[in-house]
Design a protein around this motif. Structure first.
Motif, PDB file in Angstrom:
ATOM      1  N   LEU A  16       6.149   4.960  12.319  1.00  0.00           N
ATOM      2  CA  LEU A  16       5.361   4.675  11.365  1.00  0.00           C
ATOM      3  C   LEU A  16       5.445   3.367  10.958  1.00  0.00           C
ATOM      4  O   LEU A  16       4.357   2.385  10.577  1.00  0.00           O
ATOM      5  N   ARG A  17       6.087   2.440  11.183  1.00  0.00           N
ATOM      6  CA  ARG A  17       6.173   0.899  11.062  1.00  0.00           C
ATOM      7  C   ARG A  17       5.433  -0.274  12.100  1.00  0.00           C
ATOM      8  O   ARG A  17       4.688  -0.006  11.678  1.00  0.00           O
ATOM      9  N   LEU A  18       5.401   0.752  12.911  1.00  0.00           N
ATOM     10  CA  LEU A  18       4.019   0.227  14.146  1.00  0.00           C
ATOM     11  C   LEU A  18       3.151   0.491  13.860  1.00  0.00           C
ATOM     12  O   LEU A  18       1.955  -0.506  14.162  1.00  0.00           O
ATOM     13  N   LEU A  19       2.795   1.618  13.690  1.00  0.00           N
ATOM     14  CA  LEU A  19       1.268   1.440  12.980  1.00  0.00           C
ATOM     15  C   LEU A  19       1.252   1.829  11.877  1.00  0.00           C
ATOM     16  O   LEU A  19      -0.707   1.903  10.861  1.00  0.00           O
ATOM     17  N   LYS A  20       1.668   0.644  10.349  1.00  0.00           N
ATOM     18  CA  LYS A  20       1.571   0.233   9.498  1.00  0.00           C
ATOM     19  C   LYS A  20       1.188   1.901   9.155  1.00  0.00           C
ATOM     20  O   LYS A  20       0.023   2.232   7.760  1.00  0.00           O
TER      21      LYS A  20
END
Length: 268
Positions: A16-20
């Motif tokens: 989720l952090r990678l895909l914002k």
């Protein structure tokens, strides 16, 4: 894309952090059971807004559809456009400011790459940026014409030979030299110091025709995007603030920004 990464044993929080994507938005989407159309629209609008907000509010409908497709959410153009209107989402297209003008006092020099579409060539240009107090500062950038990546950049309070020489040196330190470098005929690029650097590295210098900025269209396009997608949205109280934000934008541009030219995905 989320499920694919999870299947590769990436932790959900990392994905989720990678895909914002905020956790709340993701769980709203994944936990609903046979929602009605209105409920689904609410979730999609929240997701679209998060993607848009976390990408400099630069994405319009085509890139937002591709971002949804990366999450295995395939929706038509009309629906995405309607949801964008309802959520107040639009690709930023902001004002221009009047920059100082310059003159060129040199005879025309040759455009060596005009007919070499696959040439191993870089491009350089300088653009004007303004701080909150009205002070002009200058950004020099080096772009690889084959990959469309920014290889090096530098911001300075003065527009001189040192600015372009240092920017090119930074690019040469971390990348294999090109056969050609293309620039306009501004005094910084026709100076002895800059030409001497090119000669040292055996790089041929190609020039845009006077009065034809589109000869250097790709680097001009990058600087235009930088201004419309980031610069015009914010205020910069100091050159240090500007340097940091431009660095962040260029990292996003090189590594995260969805390129329509390189994406063949067809969103149903």
């Amino acid at each position: 894309m989320v499920q694919s990464l999870l299947n590769q044993h990436f932790k959900l929080i990392v994905v989720l952090r990678l895909l914002k994507i905020p956790k709340s938005t993701y769980f709203d989407w994944v936990h609903y059971v046979e929602p009605n159309r209105q409920r689904e629209d609410m979730i999609l609008k929240a997701l679209l807004h998060d993607i848009w907000q976390n990408n400099y509010r630069a994405y319009g409908e085509p890139r937002l559809r591709l971002a949804l497709a990366d999450l295995n959410l395939h929706h038509g153009t009309n629906r995405v456009r309607r949801l964008m209107r309802e959520a107040g989402i639009y690709s930023v297209m902001s004002r221009r400011f009047n920059k100082p003008t310059t003159t060129v006092d040199y005879r025309q020099r040759p455009n060596l790459i005009k007919h070499l579409l696959a040439a191993n060539a870089w491009s350089m240009d300088i653009t004007y940026l303004k701080l909150s107090n009205g002070q002009w500062v200058y950004l020099a950038s080096t772009l690889d014409l084959r990959t469309h990546k920014i290889l090096a950049h530098q911001i300075s309070a003065t527009m001189d030979t040192k600015l372009v020489v240092t920017t090119l040196q930074r690019a040469l330190l971390t990348h294999k030299k090109p056969n050609y470098l293309h620039t306009d005929m501004g005094s910084q690029f026709t100076s002895f110091g800059f030409e001497n650097l090119l000669n040292q590295h055996k790089i041929e210098h190609s020039y845009s025709k006077l009065g034809h900025p589109y000869d250097n269209a790709k680097i001009e396009s990058f600087h235009s995007l930088l201004k419309r997608e980031m610069i015009y949205q914010f205020r910069f109280p100091s050159i240090a603030h500007l340097i940091l934000d431009v660095f962040k934008y260029i990292h996003w541009f090189n590594n995260e920004r969805i390129s329509l030219a390189n994406r063949k995905t067809k969103v149903a």
